[in-house]
Design a protein around this motif. Structure first.
Motif, PDB file in Angstrom:
ATOM      1  N   LEU A 178     -11.712   0.490   7.411  1.00  0.00           N
ATOM      2  CA  LEU A 178     -12.433   0.063   6.206  1.00  0.00           C
ATOM      3  C   LEU A 178     -11.534   0.068   4.978  1.00  0.00           C
ATOM      4  O   LEU A 178     -11.592  -0.864   4.156  1.00  0.00           O
ATOM      5  N   GLY A 226     -10.570  -3.300   2.935  1.00  0.00           N
ATOM      6  CA  GLY A 226     -10.822  -3.403   1.497  1.00  0.00           C
ATOM      7  C   GLY A 226      -9.552  -3.712   0.726  1.00  0.00           C
ATOM      8  O   GLY A 226      -9.552  -4.507  -0.219  1.00  0.00           O
ATOM      9  N   ASN A 227      -8.451  -3.085   1.132  1.00  0.00           N
ATOM     10  CA  ASN A 227      -7.176  -3.340   0.471  1.00  0.00           C
ATOM     11  C   ASN A 227      -6.710  -4.771   0.697  1.00  0.00           C
ATOM     12  O   ASN A 227      -6.119  -5.384  -0.188  1.00  0.00           O
ATOM     13  N   GLY A 256      -8.648  -7.291   0.899  1.00  0.00           N
ATOM     14  CA  GLY A 256      -9.428  -8.066  -0.067  1.00  0.00           C
ATOM     15  C   GLY A 256      -8.844  -7.993  -1.465  1.00  0.00           C
ATOM     16  O   GLY A 256      -8.733  -9.003  -2.165  1.00  0.00           O
TER      17      GLY A 256
END
Length: 137
Positions: A49, A53-54, A56
């Motif tokens: 996760l 997220g990184n 993104g």
């Protein structure tokens, strides 16, 4: 290194690695020491996760560099200590503002933000594969 200074978005992209590197090491040590499967799956899930997220955030940064969208208004690096008031103008002449929308380094057409997208996606895929494999095995 090579005179490259990080911008605000570059610094933000590091936060995931501050979590993922030690957690990955703990998860690997736990796997070597036969830690409970649930703990390993949880560690790998957090890694997946965080790196997703990184990816993104790095994709957002790369889009800012390519001019696809506007970056944050405070998209500069830290100014630091400007010294005394007497030397303020001289110091301001030497301060280099690091902008998020200007690529400082490219290799094969990709900036560091672009490579961070690829590396983060690869790490997320490996961690997700580990979660899937650990959960069923």
């Amino acid at each position: 290194m090579m005179g490259i200074q990080p911008c605000e978005l570059c610094l933000a992209q590091r936060y995931a690695y501050y979590l993922v590197v030690p957690l990955g090491a703990l998860t690997a040590i736990g796997a070597a020491k036969d830690a409970p499967r649930g703990a390993l799956v949880a560690g790998l899930a957090v890694i997946a996760l965080a790196t997703l997220g990184n990816a993104g955030l790095a994709a957002y940064h790369a889009g800012v560099e390519w001019g696809f969208w506007q970056g944050p208004t405070a998209c500069t690096g830290p100014v630091g200590n400007l010294g005394s008031a007497g030397s303020l103008l001289q110091r301001l002449d030497t301060v280099k503002v690091v902008r998020c929308d200007e690529v400082q380094w490219k290799f094969l057409g990709l900036s560091l933000a672009g490579y961070d997208v690829l590396i983060s996606l690869l790490m997320a895929a490996i961690a997700a594969w580990g979660v899937e494999r650990s959960a069923r095995g």
